[in-house]
Design a protein around this motif. Structure first.
Motif, PDB file in Angstrom:
ATOM      1  N   CYS A 123      37.712  38.323  65.425  1.00 17.50           N
ATOM      2  CA  CYS A 123      38.278  38.659  66.734  1.00 17.50           C
ATOM      3  C   CYS A 123      39.712  39.151  66.617  1.00 17.50           C
ATOM      4  CB  CYS A 123      38.199  37.457  67.674  1.00 17.50           C
ATOM      5  SG  CYS A 123      39.266  36.069  67.218  1.00 17.50           S
ATOM      6  N   MET A 124      40.392  38.855  65.497  1.00 12.64           N
ATOM      7  CA  MET A 124      41.765  39.336  65.314  1.00 12.64           C
ATOM      8  C   MET A 124      41.811  40.782  64.845  1.00 12.64           C
ATOM      9  SD  MET A 124      44.204  36.408  63.722  1.00 12.64           S
ATOM     10  CE  MET A 124      43.606  36.661  62.061  1.00 12.64           C
ATOM     11  N   HIS A 125      40.729  41.276  64.266  1.00  8.04           N
ATOM     12  CA  HIS A 125      40.757  42.618  63.692  1.00  8.04           C
ATOM     13  C   HIS A 125      40.712  43.682  64.785  1.00  8.04           C
ATOM     14  CE1 HIS A 125      39.705  46.108  61.208  1.00  8.04           C
ATOM     15  NE2 HIS A 125      40.113  45.403  60.169  1.00  8.04           N
ATOM     16  N   GLU A 126      41.478  44.753  64.576  1.00  4.52           N
ATOM     17  CA  GLU A 126      41.599  45.792  65.601  1.00  4.52           C
ATOM     18  C   GLU A 126      40.288  46.498  65.901  1.00  4.52           C
ATOM     19  OE1 GLU A 126      43.501  47.332  61.715  1.00  4.52           O
ATOM     20  OE2 GLU A 126      43.411  45.486  62.881  1.00  4.52           O
ATOM     21  N   ALA A 127      39.315  46.403  64.999  1.00  7.04           N
ATOM     22  CA  ALA A 127      38.023  47.034  65.272  1.00  7.04           C
ATOM     23  C   ALA A 127      37.354  46.443  66.506  1.00  7.04           C
ATOM     24  CB  ALA A 127      37.098  46.882  64.067  1.00  7.04           C
ATOM     25  N   LEU A 128      37.744  45.229  66.876  1.00  7.78           N
ATOM     26  CA  LEU A 128      37.153  44.592  68.044  1.00  7.78           C
ATOM     27  C   LEU A 128      38.020  44.702  69.284  1.00  7.78           C
ATOM     28  CD1 LEU A 128      35.147  43.409  65.941  1.00  7.78           C
ATOM     29  CD2 LEU A 128      35.112  41.356  67.343  1.00  7.78           C
ATOM     30  N   TRP A 129      39.236  45.246  69.161  1.00 11.82           N
ATOM     31  CA  TRP A 129      40.057  45.335  70.381  1.00 11.82           C
ATOM     32  C   TRP A 129      40.866  46.619  70.496  1.00 11.82           C
ATOM     33  CZ3 TRP A 129      45.326  45.570  69.369  1.00 11.82           C
ATOM     34  CH2 TRP A 129      45.779  45.025  68.163  1.00 11.82           C
ATOM     35  N   ARG A 130      40.973  47.414  69.451  1.00  8.86           N
ATOM     36  CA  ARG A 130      41.684  48.684  69.569  1.00  8.86           C
ATOM     37  C   ARG A 130      40.643  49.790  69.650  1.00  8.86           C
ATOM     38  NH1 ARG A 130      46.334  50.449  65.391  1.00  8.86           N
ATOM     39  NH2 ARG A 130      47.610  49.130  66.730  1.00  8.86           N
ATOM     40  N   ALA A 190      50.839  18.935  59.573  1.00 10.34           N
ATOM     41  CA  ALA A 190      50.216  18.478  60.817  1.00 10.34           C
ATOM     42  C   ALA A 190      50.631  17.055  61.155  1.00 10.34           C
ATOM     43  CB  ALA A 190      48.696  18.573  60.699  1.00 10.34           C
ATOM     44  N   LEU A 191      50.665  16.180  60.161  1.00  6.41           N
ATOM     45  CA  LEU A 191      51.058  14.792  60.392  1.00  6.41           C
ATOM     46  C   LEU A 191      52.516  14.693  60.829  1.00  6.41           C
ATOM     47  CD1 LEU A 191      49.338  13.100  57.314  1.00  6.41           C
ATOM     48  CD2 LEU A 191      48.640  12.883  59.706  1.00  6.41           C
ATOM     49  N   GLY A 192      53.335  15.635  60.372  1.00  6.35           N
ATOM     50  CA  GLY A 192      54.751  15.621  60.723  1.00  6.35           C
ATOM     51  C   GLY A 192      55.060  16.217  62.084  1.00  6.35           C
ATOM     52  N   GLY A 193      54.050  16.571  62.849  1.00  4.10           N
ATOM     53  CA  GLY A 193      54.275  17.105  64.190  1.00  4.10           C
ATOM     54  C   GLY A 193      54.168  18.606  64.294  1.00  4.10           C
ATOM     55  N   GLY A 194      53.802  19.300  63.196  1.00  5.77           N
ATOM     56  CA  GLY A 194      53.656  20.745  63.244  1.00  5.77           C
ATOM     57  C   GLY A 194      52.438  21.168  64.048  1.00  5.77           C
ATOM     58  N   LYS A 195      52.552  22.274  64.776  1.00  5.92           N
ATOM     59  CA  LYS A 195      51.445  22.805  65.581  1.00  5.92           C
ATOM     60  C   LYS A 195      50.625  23.781  64.731  1.00  5.92           C
ATOM     61  CE  LYS A 195      53.722  21.011  69.173  1.00  5.92           C
ATOM     62  NZ  LYS A 195      55.129  21.381  69.036  1.00  5.92           N
ATOM     63  N   VAL A 196      49.320  23.821  64.961  1.00  4.50           N
ATOM     64  CA  VAL A 196      48.420  24.633  64.135  1.00  4.50           C
ATOM     65  C   VAL A 196      47.499  25.474  65.023  1.00  4.50           C
ATOM     66  CG1 VAL A 196      46.552  24.592  62.432  1.00  4.50           C
ATOM     67  CG2 VAL A 196      48.453  22.976  62.233  1.00  4.50           C
ATOM     68  N   LEU A 197      47.397  26.765  64.690  1.00  8.74           N
ATOM     69  CA  LEU A 197      46.354  27.635  65.240  1.00  8.74           C
ATOM     70  C   LEU A 197      45.456  28.010  64.067  1.00  8.74           C
ATOM     71  CD1 LEU A 197      44.906  29.456  67.268  1.00  8.74           C
ATOM     72  CD2 LEU A 197      46.645  31.206  66.832  1.00  8.74           C
ATOM     73  N   ALA A 198      44.225  27.534  64.071  1.00 10.92           N
ATOM     74  CA  ALA A 198      43.303  27.773  62.955  1.00 10.92           C
ATOM     75  C   ALA A 198      42.153  28.661  63.417  1.00 10.92           C
ATOM     76  CB  ALA A 198      42.761  26.451  62.412  1.00 10.92           C
ATOM     77  N   LEU A 199      41.950  29.766  62.712  1.00 11.64           N
ATOM     78  CA  LEU A 199      40.799  30.643  62.953  1.00 11.64           C
ATOM     79  C   LEU A 199      39.886  30.544  61.750  1.00 11.64           C
ATOM     80  CD1 LEU A 199      43.532  32.342  64.190  1.00 11.64           C
ATOM     81  CD2 LEU A 199      41.631  33.612  65.164  1.00 11.64           C
ATOM     82  N   VAL A 200      38.701  29.973  61.967  1.00 12.12           N
ATOM     83  CA  VAL A 200      37.746  29.747  60.885  1.00 12.12           C
ATOM     84  C   VAL A 200      36.441  30.434  61.264  1.00 12.12           C
ATOM     85  CG1 VAL A 200      38.782  27.631  60.020  1.00 12.12           C
ATOM     86  CG2 VAL A 200      37.186  27.515  61.939  1.00 12.12           C
ATOM     87  N   ASP A 201      35.604  30.679  60.253  1.00 17.87           N
ATOM     88  CA  ASP A 201      34.452  31.544  60.496  1.00 17.87           C
ATOM     89  C   ASP A 201      33.320  31.218  59.527  1.00 17.87           C
ATOM     90  OD1 ASP A 201      32.815  33.783  61.149  1.00 17.87           O
ATOM     91  OD2 ASP A 201      34.582  34.969  61.606  1.00 17.87           O
ATOM     92  N   PRO A 202      32.074  31.106  60.025  1.00 24.72           N
ATOM     93  CA  PRO A 202      30.958  30.898  59.097  1.00 24.72           C
ATOM     94  C   PRO A 202      30.556  32.186  58.387  1.00 24.72           C
ATOM     95  CG  PRO A 202      30.131  31.074  61.332  1.00 24.72           C
ATOM     96  CD  PRO A 202      31.633  31.113  61.432  1.00 24.72           C
ATOM     97  N   TYR A 203      30.965  33.350  58.974  1.00 23.47           N
ATOM     98  CA  TYR A 203      30.633  34.636  58.370  1.00 23.47           C
ATOM     99  C   TYR A 203      31.688  35.642  58.832  1.00 23.47           C
ATOM    100  CZ  TYR A 203      28.070  38.849  56.999  1.00 23.47           C
ATOM    101  OH  TYR A 203      27.710  40.040  56.429  1.00 23.47           O
ATOM    102  N   VAL A 226      45.285  35.350  70.882  1.00 22.16           N
ATOM    103  CA  VAL A 226      46.087  34.835  69.772  1.00 22.16           C
ATOM    104  C   VAL A 226      47.516  34.566  70.220  1.00 22.16           C
ATOM    105  CG1 VAL A 226      46.909  35.317  67.442  1.00 22.16           C
ATOM    106  CG2 VAL A 226      44.623  36.057  68.119  1.00 22.16           C
ATOM    107  N   VAL A 227      48.120  35.516  70.941  1.00 22.65           N
ATOM    108  CA  VAL A 227      49.503  35.350  71.402  1.00 22.65           C
ATOM    109  C   VAL A 227      49.598  34.194  72.394  1.00 22.65           C
ATOM    110  CG1 VAL A 227      51.388  36.444  72.676  1.00 22.65           C
ATOM    111  CG2 VAL A 227      50.117  37.755  70.963  1.00 22.65           C
ATOM    112  N   ASN A 228      48.646  34.098  73.333  1.00 18.52           N
ATOM    113  CA  ASN A 228      48.636  32.998  74.295  1.00 18.52           C
ATOM    114  C   ASN A 228      48.609  31.648  73.593  1.00 18.52           C
ATOM    115  OD1 ASN A 228      48.673  34.629  76.522  1.00 18.52           O
ATOM    116  ND2 ASN A 228      46.727  33.929  77.360  1.00 18.52           N
ATOM    117  N   ALA A 229      47.750  31.541  72.576  1.00 22.49           N
ATOM    118  CA  ALA A 229      47.607  30.269  71.866  1.00 22.49           C
ATOM    119  C   ALA A 229      48.912  29.881  71.186  1.00 22.49           C
ATOM    120  CB  ALA A 229      46.477  30.374  70.847  1.00 22.49           C
ATOM    121  N   ILE A 230      49.564  30.844  70.527  1.00 20.50           N
ATOM    122  CA  ILE A 230      50.815  30.535  69.834  1.00 20.50           C
ATOM    123  C   ILE A 230      51.916  30.202  70.833  1.00 20.50           C
ATOM    124  CG2 ILE A 230      52.631  31.488  68.355  1.00 20.50           C
ATOM    125  CD1 ILE A 230      50.474  33.100  66.922  1.00 20.50           C
ATOM    126  N   GLU A 231      52.031  30.990  71.903  1.00 17.61           N
ATOM    127  CA  GLU A 231      53.061  30.715  72.902  1.00 17.61           C
ATOM    128  C   GLU A 231      52.876  29.333  73.513  1.00 17.61           C
ATOM    129  OE1 GLU A 231      53.026  33.874  75.745  1.00 17.61           O
ATOM    130  OE2 GLU A 231      54.517  35.050  74.627  1.00 17.61           O
TER     131      GLU A 231
END
Length: 635
Positions: free
Chosen positions: A467-474, A255-268, A494-499
């Motif tokens: 939200c990434m799991h197919e049970a919520l979108w397939r 991150a300090l070197g200029g790398g871009k990050v997409l982080a998905l974190v979850d309390p449960y 997810v794709v929008n964020a990475i693009e």
């Protein structure tokens, strides 16, 4: 005797000069402009200018617009002029590296065939079969092509971003799909059977979606003892748990070197299943662990809190019934436009996103980065303690008891301002290392240790992994959670964020510009005041009606076995009087509502008269007064 024709001659000369100056300025001063709009709507941003400076191969941009078809659509003509003017600004700022061609694809013409060849199709806009073409095609000298197939006035806020991205993509290498490294404690790519007789775990469908769009690789968290390859464009972190010090330090340095990050974190994380054979299945920790790095980036996942929203709750099956489950949040733009940040390109194109037991991500106290909310709950969104979910075999079974913990009222702060739970944010700005003491024990990297970012750090943090799991979108998987079938934009998020993160820092610096309109602030304030008066009176009448209803129910109590209510003549007369009073109150509520509509209509009529009639009338009277004074002086 004075020449009687001199006033008319002077008027003719003035008209001639007026037309001549306008024709001259329209050509010679075509690009001489002063942008006095509040949000600089007609000024190219520095990010766009930097992208234009990096063009190596000349680019031709073709704007296709059906002029005759749009003659009867003034709003579309206005937006088309806005698009053309912005493209002309781009052409002027590119120092000859961009050529603009405006093409009117008339029916059955070569221009129409050219539009179709670029994938820009006409839209049927009338019963007579009129087709409207409104899109952009661009290509460079090596015939790499990019298009915006259909322009829509609703996209005014991010028009500059779309055009800048189109040009940016044309300057990139043909095979550069973007390199994405995935780091997760979940078996996203599937897993062999843990025990004999058990089926293997299949890969999450999102990995196929990502593989179709980007060049992907998977990092093993347990084996990271050195730096992440700097050739990686975006690091996707999904549900980090139990990361070693060296793995977290590798993320820190990336991150300090200029790398871009997409982080998905979850309390449960619902889909963080306990391993087979674990004795304490209920005690399995499903919480993401990235607090130190998030803190260094200026944000936090609110500890031990899961977010829910009664307004956005989706139905689940509980026993033989279907009930709303507030922890399954469906963001639907048709319900509330405020759920999606309409000025950010990641969220502005989304309309339906599902979260399951998400958390709240927000700017941390003392954080120095800029944190912008992309997705949020409605004003009825709130959080509860995650411990409520920890000891259930299946959280969906707790839907009735968990739902009772949420209030349907809007959440407000001390000043009465409605609050929303932030579910996804963008982070940008300079950051410092989460390891002020330097590299941890076991670090094998030979590169210089970074303590501060060289430039601006860019990341997107989402407070839900499920939200990434197919049970919520397939749709075929919806039954796994007892959910009713429905498709949504989860993989698009997810794709929008990475693009978006794959774009250069110049592209990331672009945000949605202001909308191409201005609200009538005074009119809105007056209407709001009128509605508040209506609401106060309506609430007063509603309270009286409820009080009368309670009294009527009290008088009607005490029915016998046949359901007949026996009462004295006095009680009957009292009941009749209260029922008549109740009817009158309902009529009063209707009149109050009717009066409100009349007040707003009258307000609109007065404002129209002031702007359309009174102001021109005052100008005319002023001119007449000036003329009469001059005539008196000359007499």
């Amino acid at each position: 005797m004075k020449n009687q024709h001199s006033p008319w001659l002077a008027l003719a000369v003035a008209a001639f000069l007026f037309l001549g100056i306008n024709l001259f300025s329209g050509t010679a001063l075509r690009f001489w402009r002063v942008d006095m709009t509040e949000q600089s709507l007609f000024t190219l941003s520095d990010g766009t200018r930097n992208i234009l400076k990096k063009i190596d191969e000349p680019i031709t941009i073709r704007l296709f617009f059906s002029t005759a078809t749009a003659e009867d659509i003034p709003a579309l003509q206005t937006y088309a002029r806005r698009v053309r003017e912005l493209l002309e600004e781009v052409e002027a700022a590119a120092d000859g590296k961009v050529a603009l061609k405006v093409i009117d694809p008339e029916p059955y013409s070569e221009e129409e065939e050219l539009a179709n060849s670029y994938g820009i199709s006409g839209q049927l806009v009338s019963a007579a079969g009129d087709m409207l073409f409104f899109g952009i095609a661009a290509n460079n000298s090596v015939d790499k092509v990019g298009t915006i197939p259909a322009l829509d006035a609703r996209g005014t806020a991010y028009l500059e971003y779309d055009i800048a991205k189109l040009i940016h993509d044309l300057t990139q290498g043909e095979d550069d799909r973007g390199r994405v490294a995935i780091l997760s404690s979940l078996p996203l790519e599937g897993q062999q059977a843990m025990m004999p007789g058990m089926p293997p775990q299949e890969a999450w469908a999102i990995t196929q979606v990502l593989g179709d769009s980007f060049e992907t690789e998977t990092l093993n968290p347990a084996s990271i003892t050195g730096p992440i390859d700097p050739a990686v464009d975006v690091l996707l972190i999904a549900h980090p748990k139990g990361l070693s010090d060296t793995a977290r330090f590798a993320i820190d340095q990336f991150a300090l070197g200029g790398g871009k990050v997409l982080a998905l974190v979850d309390p449960y994380c619902y889909f963080d299943m306990p391993p087979p054979g674990q004795q304490n299945q209920f005690g399995h920790d499903r919480t993401s662990q990235l607090d130190d790095l998030l803190g260094a980036w200026g944000v936090e996942l609110v500890p031990s809190q899961v977010a829910g929203d009664p307004t956005l709750a989706r139905p689940v099956r509980s026993g033989n019934s279907v009930i709303d489950f507030p922890l399954w949040i469906e963001l639907n733009a048709s319900v509330d436009e405020g759920l999606f940040n309409g000025t950010d390109t990641v969220s502005s194109t989304l309309s339906l996103v599902n979260f399951f037991c998400p958390g709240e991500v927000r700017k941390s106290e003392g954080g120095s980065t800029e944190v912008t909310t992309l997705l949020s709950s409605s004003p009825t969104g709130q959080t509860i303690d995650a411990v409520n979910l920890q000891f259930a075999p299946d959280v969906v079974q707790l839907a009735p008891t968990l739902g009772a913990q949420f209030s349907a009222s809007a959440q407000v702060d001390e000043e009465g301002v409605e609050q929303r739970v932030s579910l996804a944010v963008r982070v940008s700005g300079p950051i410092s290392s989460a390891f002020p003491a330097g590299a941890p024990e076991g670090w094998l990297g030979q590169d210089e240790i970074l303590t501060e970012s060289a430039g601006s750090f860019n990341a997107i943090v989402v407070a839900d992994v499920d939200c990434m799991h197919e049970a919520l979108w397939r749709s075929a998987q919806m039954t796994q959670l007892g959910m009713l079938e429905r498709r949504n934009n989860n993989p698009v998020l997810v794709v929008n964020a990475i693009e978006n993160l794959l774009g250069s820092n110049d592209l990331l610096s672009l945000r949605g510009r202001g909308l191409f309109s201005r609200p009538f602030e005074k009119k809105d304030a007056l209407e709001k005041a009128a509605r508040e008066r209506f609401l106060a009176k309506d609430q007063e009448l509603q309270a009286k009606e409820q009080e009368l209803s309670a009294e009527i129910r009290s008088l009607q109590e005490g029915a016998d076995e046949q359901g007949v209510v026996r009462m004295t003549m006095q009680q009957f007369e009292e009941l009749s009087a209260k029922q008549e009073e109740q009817i009158e109150i309902r009529k009063q509520r209707g009149r109050v509502k009717h009066d409100l509509s009349k007040d707003i209509e009258a307000l609109g009529a007065r404002l129209k008269f002031i702007h359309i009639g009174l102001v021109p009338l005052l100008v005319a009277l002023g001119g007449l007064s000036f003329r009469l004074r001059r005539r008196r002086k000359s007499a």
